[in-house]
Design an enzyme around this catalytic site. Structure first.
Site, PDB file in Angstrom:
ATOM      1  N   HIS A   1       1.062  13.226  -0.650  1.00 58.51           N
ATOM      2  CA  HIS A   1       0.375  12.607  -1.922  1.00 58.51           C
ATOM      3  C   HIS A   1       1.216  12.523  -3.121  1.00 58.51           C
ATOM      4  O   HIS A   1       1.225  13.335  -3.790  1.00 58.51           O
ATOM      5  CB  HIS A   1      -1.156  12.879  -2.039  1.00 58.51           C
ATOM      6  CG  HIS A   1      -1.836  11.943  -2.927  1.00 58.51           C
ATOM      7  ND1 HIS A   1      -2.784  10.781  -2.438  1.00 58.51           N
ATOM      8  CD2 HIS A   1      -1.615  11.751  -4.406  1.00 58.51           C
ATOM      9  CE1 HIS A   1      -3.169  10.281  -3.590  1.00 58.51           C
ATOM     10  NE2 HIS A   1      -2.625  10.514  -4.634  1.00 58.51           N
TER      11      HIS A   1
ATOM     12  N   ALA B   1     -12.950   6.959  -4.705  1.00 60.85           N
ATOM     13  CA  ALA B   1     -11.586   6.082  -4.214  1.00 60.85           C
ATOM     14  C   ALA B   1     -11.673   6.163  -2.853  1.00 60.85           C
ATOM     15  O   ALA B   1     -11.747   7.057  -1.795  1.00 60.85           O
ATOM     16  CB  ALA B   1     -10.596   6.932  -4.730  1.00 60.85           C
TER      17      ALA B   1
ATOM     18  N   ASP C   1      -4.317   4.506   5.723  1.00 60.22           N
ATOM     19  CA  ASP C   1      -5.097   5.365   4.630  1.00 60.22           C
ATOM     20  C   ASP C   1      -6.621   4.795   4.547  1.00 60.22           C
ATOM     21  O   ASP C   1      -7.117   4.764   3.419  1.00 60.22           O
ATOM     22  CB  ASP C   1      -4.502   5.203   3.227  1.00 60.22           C
ATOM     23  CG  ASP C   1      -4.990   6.354   2.340  1.00 60.22           C
ATOM     24  OD1 ASP C   1      -5.594   7.302   2.613  1.00 60.22           O
ATOM     25  OD2 ASP C   1      -4.745   6.200   0.977  1.00 60.22           O
TER      26      ASP C   1
ATOM     27  N   LYS D   1       0.142  18.629   4.946  1.00 57.22           N
ATOM     28  CA  LYS D   1      -0.183  17.758   3.983  1.00 57.22           C
ATOM     29  C   LYS D   1      -0.347  18.285   2.429  1.00 57.22           C
ATOM     30  O   LYS D   1      -1.128  19.250   2.297  1.00 57.22           O
ATOM     31  CB  LYS D   1      -1.558  17.001   4.118  1.00 57.22           C
ATOM     32  CG  LYS D   1      -1.906  15.763   3.136  1.00 57.22           C
ATOM     33  CD  LYS D   1      -0.990  14.543   3.512  1.00 57.22           C
ATOM     34  CE  LYS D   1      -1.150  13.700   2.269  1.00 57.22           C
ATOM     35  NZ  LYS D   1      -2.273  12.786   2.153  1.00 57.22           N
TER      36      LYS D   1
ATOM     37  N   LEU E   1      -7.012   5.506  -4.454  1.00 55.00           N
ATOM     38  CA  LEU E   1      -5.887   6.105  -4.816  1.00 55.00           C
ATOM     39  C   LEU E   1      -4.697   6.218  -3.843  1.00 55.00           C
ATOM     40  O   LEU E   1      -4.943   6.790  -2.555  1.00 55.00           O
ATOM     41  CB  LEU E   1      -6.479   7.512  -5.494  1.00 55.00           C
ATOM     42  CG  LEU E   1      -7.492   7.436  -6.714  1.00 55.00           C
ATOM     43  CD1 LEU E   1      -7.960   8.955  -6.830  1.00 55.00           C
ATOM     44  CD2 LEU E   1      -6.485   7.024  -7.918  1.00 55.00           C
TER      45      LEU E   1
ATOM     46  N   ASN F   1      -8.565  16.349   4.378  1.00 54.11           N
ATOM     47  CA  ASN F   1      -9.360  16.470   3.300  1.00 54.11           C
ATOM     48  C   ASN F   1     -10.787  16.486   3.440  1.00 54.11           C
ATOM     49  O   ASN F   1     -11.495  15.810   2.984  1.00 54.11           O
ATOM     50  CB  ASN F   1      -8.850  15.483   2.265  1.00 54.11           C
ATOM     51  CG  ASN F   1      -8.987  14.091   2.493  1.00 54.11           C
ATOM     52  OD1 ASN F   1      -9.121  13.865   3.765  1.00 54.11           O
ATOM     53  ND2 ASN F   1      -9.433  13.205   1.783  1.00 54.11           N
TER      54      ASN F   1
ATOM     55  N   HIS G   1      -8.266   8.657   7.557  1.00 51.45           N
ATOM     56  CA  HIS G   1      -9.188   9.360   7.218  1.00 51.45           C
ATOM     57  C   HIS G   1     -10.346   9.308   8.161  1.00 51.45           C
ATOM     58  O   HIS G   1     -11.190   8.237   8.109  1.00 51.45           O
ATOM     59  CB  HIS G   1      -9.874   9.445   5.688  1.00 51.45           C
ATOM     60  CG  HIS G   1      -8.710   9.676   4.812  1.00 51.45           C
ATOM     61  ND1 HIS G   1      -8.554  10.974   4.119  1.00 51.45           N
ATOM     62  CD2 HIS G   1      -7.547   8.731   4.385  1.00 51.45           C
ATOM     63  CE1 HIS G   1      -7.320  11.048   3.457  1.00 51.45           C
ATOM     64  NE2 HIS G   1      -6.763   9.738   3.303  1.00 51.45           N
TER      65      HIS G   1
ATOM     66  N   ARG H   1     -13.171  11.568   8.655  1.00 49.99           N
ATOM     67  CA  ARG H   1     -14.607  12.216   8.129  1.00 49.99           C
ATOM     68  C   ARG H   1     -14.981  13.083   9.096  1.00 49.99           C
ATOM     69  O   ARG H   1     -14.156  13.398  10.387  1.00 49.99           O
ATOM     70  CB  ARG H   1     -15.654  11.255   7.736  1.00 49.99           C
ATOM     71  CG  ARG H   1     -15.065  10.364   6.632  1.00 49.99           C
ATOM     72  CD  ARG H   1     -14.315  10.666   5.402  1.00 49.99           C
ATOM     73  NE  ARG H   1     -13.948   9.844   4.344  1.00 49.99           N
ATOM     74  CZ  ARG H   1     -13.134   9.974   3.507  1.00 49.99           C
ATOM     75  NH1 ARG H   1     -12.260  10.897   3.400  1.00 49.99           N
ATOM     76  NH2 ARG H   1     -13.172   8.945   2.523  1.00 49.99           N
TER      77      ARG H   1
ATOM     78  N   HIS I   1       1.407   6.553   1.677  1.00 52.33           N
ATOM     79  CA  HIS I   1       0.911   5.266   0.909  1.00 52.33           C
ATOM     80  C   HIS I   1       1.742   5.047  -0.298  1.00 52.33           C
ATOM     81  O   HIS I   1       1.221   5.317  -1.433  1.00 52.33           O
ATOM     82  CB  HIS I   1      -0.596   5.531   0.522  1.00 52.33           C
ATOM     83  CG  HIS I   1      -0.926   6.973   0.317  1.00 52.33           C
ATOM     84  ND1 HIS I   1      -0.327   7.403  -1.011  1.00 52.33           N
ATOM     85  CD2 HIS I   1      -1.949   7.816   0.315  1.00 52.33           C
ATOM     86  CE1 HIS I   1      -0.925   8.508  -1.416  1.00 52.33           C
ATOM     87  NE2 HIS I   1      -2.071   8.815  -0.557  1.00 52.33           N
TER      88      HIS I   1
ATOM     89  N   HIS J   1      -1.424   7.541   9.028  1.00 51.97           N
ATOM     90  CA  HIS J   1      -2.256   8.101   7.923  1.00 51.97           C
ATOM     91  C   HIS J   1      -3.944   7.652   8.037  1.00 51.97           C
ATOM     92  O   HIS J   1      -3.818   6.528   7.629  1.00 51.97           O
ATOM     93  CB  HIS J   1      -1.612   7.864   6.447  1.00 51.97           C
ATOM     94  CG  HIS J   1      -2.449   8.427   5.448  1.00 51.97           C
ATOM     95  ND1 HIS J   1      -1.509   8.993   4.409  1.00 51.97           N
ATOM     96  CD2 HIS J   1      -3.601   8.532   5.011  1.00 51.97           C
ATOM     97  CE1 HIS J   1      -2.466   9.400   3.659  1.00 51.97           C
ATOM     98  NE2 HIS J   1      -3.646   9.035   3.824  1.00 51.97           N
TER      99      HIS J   1
HETATM  100  N1  OTD Z   1      -7.056   7.718  -1.114  1.00 56.65           N
HETATM  101  N2  OTD Z   1      -9.589   7.824  -0.794  1.00 56.65           N
HETATM  102  C1  OTD Z   1      -9.372   8.915   0.016  1.00 56.65           C
HETATM  103  C2  OTD Z   1      -7.868   9.576   0.341  1.00 56.65           C
HETATM  104  C3  OTD Z   1      -6.742   8.562   0.013  1.00 56.65           C
HETATM  105  O1  OTD Z   1      -5.058   9.584  -1.397  1.00 56.65           O
HETATM  106  C4  OTD Z   1      -5.614   9.258  -0.352  1.00 56.65           C
HETATM  107  O2  OTD Z   1      -4.922   9.828   1.008  1.00 56.65           O
HETATM  108  C5  OTD Z   1     -10.539   9.456   0.783  1.00 56.65           C
HETATM  109  O3  OTD Z   1     -11.532   9.152   0.347  1.00 56.65           O
HETATM  110  O4  OTD Z   1     -10.119  10.606   1.263  1.00 56.65           O
HETATM  111  C6  OTD Z   1      -8.255   7.281  -1.415  1.00 56.65           C
HETATM  112  O5  OTD Z   1      -8.383   6.366  -2.330  1.00 56.65           O
HETATM  113 ZN    ZN Z   2      -5.177   9.181   2.571  1.00 56.57          ZN
HETATM  114 ZN    ZN Z   3      -3.136  10.589  -0.567  1.00 59.76          ZN
END
Ligand code: OTD
Ligand code: ZN
Ligand code: ZN
Length: 347
Positions: free
Chosen positions: A136, A263, A247, A99, A219, A41, A15, A17, A174, A13
């Site tokens: 999520h 977050a 994450d 997702k 989050l 995302n 991110h 960007r 997560h 998992h």
């Molecule tokens: N949680 N921030 C992000 C994703 C995750 O829920 C998530 O997977 C993000 O910035 O893409 C976060 O706090």
């Molecule tokens: Zn995430």
């Molecule tokens: Zn998430």
């Protein structure tokens, strides 16, 4: 013990960007992990196989010369995902799953699913094609306390979903609560969960000790100590339901240090060092390899990695900031000392 060597781990998992920011960070993950599930995302979200394959191409192009790293792409499910898209994704080996973001639950989730009943046909298609659903797991009802949103999601959405789709493979991404851990443990091997390093290391006090700490805001939000302990017990038990997912979610410093901060914790720079710290504190370093290198691949039914990653016992200081496109990025534990250091993986 002065070093530990593991089969090359994977991050289930992550991110990454896009663009210049991605180019500055992608090697932090590639140094330590053989593969990573790359979250969709972006803005706009990655909702089609074609868009995911293009994004994957940009990730590979951003890797340093000679670096090997396999991005496993997740597609973003919406109320309007066409059946045809699920079939296309099922046929593409580069796509690992879909997702589910409840709309509004986390960063860039506005285009997410507005009601689970709206996607029943899509869940049937995922089940039929054998494509995993990555979840999520938080309700978004503003009347539900933010610390209770995962537990509420499990009883009101996840439990019925697991019952209704008996062959669907599901990852509770997560997981942050005792309720989440216990639910996953109660399911068969088709349900798994990822656990972040920050939820293993911190409880919610970390957000508010001596002042408000925006770099600990993510989050699902950090929970109380009893939940952290349940996560550590699950991760270090060897239970095949649980595997590594950082994450890691970078945001530029001004977006974190703000009156309304974003977050996300950036843990990828020191991912395995942070997991090693959590496992060592629990007296369970010998269980790290299962969690980091075996359980996830086994869950997804793909081969474990060849090659190895070695962590050395040495004290070093995490940099205060990192390059992140035109901005700077504050990594987890910036300026603090760590006691393990990973060298670049081999193979
Ligand atoms: N949680 N921030 C992000 C994703 C995750 O829920 C998530 O997977 C993000 O910035 O893409 C976060 O706090
Ligand atoms: Zn995430
Ligand atoms: Zn998430």
């Amino acid at each position: 013990m002065d070093s530990i060597t593991l089969a090359t781990p994977d991050d289930w998992h992550l991110h990454l960007r896009d663009g210049a920011a991605m180019a500055d960070i992608v090697d932090h993950s590639a140094r330590q992990f053989g593969r990573a599930v790359v979250m969709p995302n972006l803005k706009p979200p990655v909702t089609t196989t074609a868009a995911a394959l293009e994004y994957r191409g940009r990730i590979l192009a951003a890797l340093p010369e000679g670096a090997r790293f396999e991005p496993l792409m997740a597609l973003y499910l919406t109320d309007a995902t066409p059946a045809e898209e699920i079939r296309r994704a099922a046929e593409a080996p580069e796509i690992i799953g879909f997702k589910l973001y409840p709309a509004g639950a986390t960063t860039h989730s506005e285009a997410g699913v507005t009601g689970i009943e709206k996607i029943h046909w899509a869940l049937e298609a995922l089940e039929r094609h054998g494509v995993p659903l990555l979840v999520h797991g938080e309700v978004t009802d503003p009347d539900v306390d933010i610390f209770d949103r995962e537990a509420r999601f499990i009883e009101s959405v996840l439990e019925p979903l697991v019952r209704r789709f008996p062959a669907l493979r599901i990852v509770l991404e997560h997981v942050t609560t005792k309720e989440g851990v216990e639910f996953v443990q109660s399911c068969g091997p088709r349900v798994g969960a990822t656990i972040t390093a920050h939820h293993l290391l911190y409880n919610r006090n970390a957000l508010l000790t001596g002042g408000i700490r925006p770099h600990h805001y993510c989050l699902p939000v950090l929970k109380r100590e009893s939940h952290r302990q349940a996560l550590v017990a699950a991760a270090t038990s060897g239970d095949a339901h649980f595997f590594l997912g950082t994450d890691s979610a970078p945001h530029a410093r001004p977006q974190k240090e703000s009156a309304c901060g974003c977050a996300g914790c950036y843990t990828a720079l020191t991912a395995m060092e942070l997991y090693a710290l959590a496992f060592e504190r629990a007296g369970a370093l010998h269980m790290l390899e299962r969690f980091a290198s075996h359980n996830g691949a086994d869950f997804y039914g793909i081969p474990r990695n060849g090659g190895t990653l070695t962590l050395h016992r040495t004290t070093w200081q995490v940099p205060e900031t990192l390059a992140f496109g035109p901005e700077r990025l504050v990594p987890a534990m910036a300026g603090e000392s760590l006691t393990w250091r990973a060298s670049r993986r081999s193979g």
